[in-house]
Enzyme design. Structure first.
Site, mmCIF file in Angstrom:
data_model
loop_
_atom_site.group_PDB
_atom_site.id
_atom_site.type_symbol
_atom_site.label_atom_id
_atom_site.label_comp_id
_atom_site.label_asym_id
_atom_site.label_seq_id
_atom_site.Cartn_x
_atom_site.Cartn_y
_atom_site.Cartn_z
ATOM 1 N N LYS A 143 37.458 43.305 29.236
ATOM 2 C CA LYS A 143 36.861 41.978 29.410
ATOM 3 C C LYS A 143 35.576 41.743 28.606
ATOM 4 C CE LYS A 143 38.510 40.642 33.995
ATOM 5 N NZ LYS A 143 38.078 40.139 35.301
ATOM 6 N N ASP B 211 37.166 33.565 36.276
ATOM 7 C CA ASP B 211 36.936 34.294 37.531
ATOM 8 C C ASP B 211 35.983 33.545 38.472
ATOM 9 O OD1 ASP B 211 38.609 36.431 36.958
ATOM 10 O OD2 ASP B 211 37.025 37.599 35.992
#
Ligand code: ATR
Length: 282
Positions: free
Chosen positions: A73, A109
């Site tokens: 990520k 997220d």
């Protein structure tokens, strides 16, 4: 009925290592099927040292979009052509869209976390929020909550230095939200509108990151852990009659937001949620 793969089928996927336990392929494929989109979603196991060629592969194979998960990520950022302001602040990307070879990275997220509050419902605007943790998930939570105009974000973490660094980094970016490092003792009698656990405590053990009995005024509890679905923290919230949610909603809504980022279509949330709950049980 699964979508038949033909010459024009668009390919999506998830890059991660390991990637074998991901729930993303079944829920995204269900969404493509439901909306009758000519697309498939596949798992791609990408070793850390293979990340660069894997990203080049998105361009060369004309893959339409991917999710990015552990451990890529953060490392993926330098390989992209554009990063949304939210992903830039979080410092991590979980979703990439391929626009004719230009790779745009975003991070869904935090927004997924906010959307999961619909179950309460709860709006962070002008609220006091306590976050446990100082890792990657904490960064997504801080950015989403501050962008949603939270009044105060308290941070508690085992390693105080890490929380302090987050407060120092984000305070100037979000001048309208007070971001403070604190301790459980200091907050015992402070009204807390929402508590969010972003640590991994409770995932594999029957430990809890905070004893709710020691607090007199916590109004909502979120644990971003989704397995087990009811951690000790949430059991305690249940016993104390505090409304609570687990991490299934965040997992679901980050996927829905990614789906929309790729396709411009609203995701079939309820169907995806039912599928996710089914998968979590099996
Ligand atoms: P993620 O990217 O999923 O947020 P992470 O960056 O590894 O994961 O962060 C994990 C968080 O859980 C950290 O806040 C960590 O605390 P430290 O900063 O002190 O390491 C917290 N954590 C993990 N295990 C813990 C434990 N046994 N007790 C307390 N906190 C713990």
């Amino acid at each position: 009925m699964p979508i038949p793969v033909i010459g024009t089928t668009q390919v999506y996927g998830i890059l991660g290592y390991p990637v074998s336990h991901t729930f993303s392929p079944p829920i995204h494929n269900l969404a493509f099927e439901t909306l009758k989109l000519n697309a498939v979603y596949l798992p791609f196991k990408v070793l850390p040292e293979q990340l660069k060629p894997a990203i080049e592969g998105i361009r060369s194979l004309d893959i339409a979009g991917v999710n990015v998960t552990i451990p890529h990520k953060i490392n993926v950022l330098p390989h992209l052509d554009e990063i949304t302001p939210t992903a830039e602040k979080i410092g991590a990307v979980n979703t990439i869209r391929n626009e004719d070879g230009r790779l745009i990275g975003t991070n869904t997220d935090g927004l997924g976390l906010l959307r999961s509050f619909q179950k309460f419902p709860f709006s962070p605007k002008q609220k006091t929020i306590l976050i446990l943790g100082a890792g990657g998930s904490t960064r997504s939570a801080i950015v989403a909550l501050a962008e949603a105009q939270a009044k105060t974000i308290y941070l508690i973490n085992r390693t105080i230095d890490k929380a302090q660094k987050l407060a120092e980094e984000f305070s100037p970016i979000f001048p309208d939200t007070s971001i403070e490092v604190t301790t459980p003792e200091k907050l015992k009698h402070t009204p807390i509108d929402l508590l969010i656990n972003t640590t991994s405590v409770g995932m594999k053990s029957s430990e809890t990151p905070l004893d709710l009995n020691q607090f007199s005024q916590i109004r909502h509890v979120v644990d971003i852990i989704y397995s087990p679905q009811k951690t000790v923290l949430l059991e305690q919230a249940n016993t104390l009659d505090i409304p609570f949610i687990n991490g299934v909603g965040m997992l679901l809504h980050q996927a829905c937001e990614a789906f929309q980022f790729w396709t411009n279509h609203a995701a079939p949330v309820t169907l995806m949620e039912n599928e996710l709950l089914k998968l979590l049980k099996s």
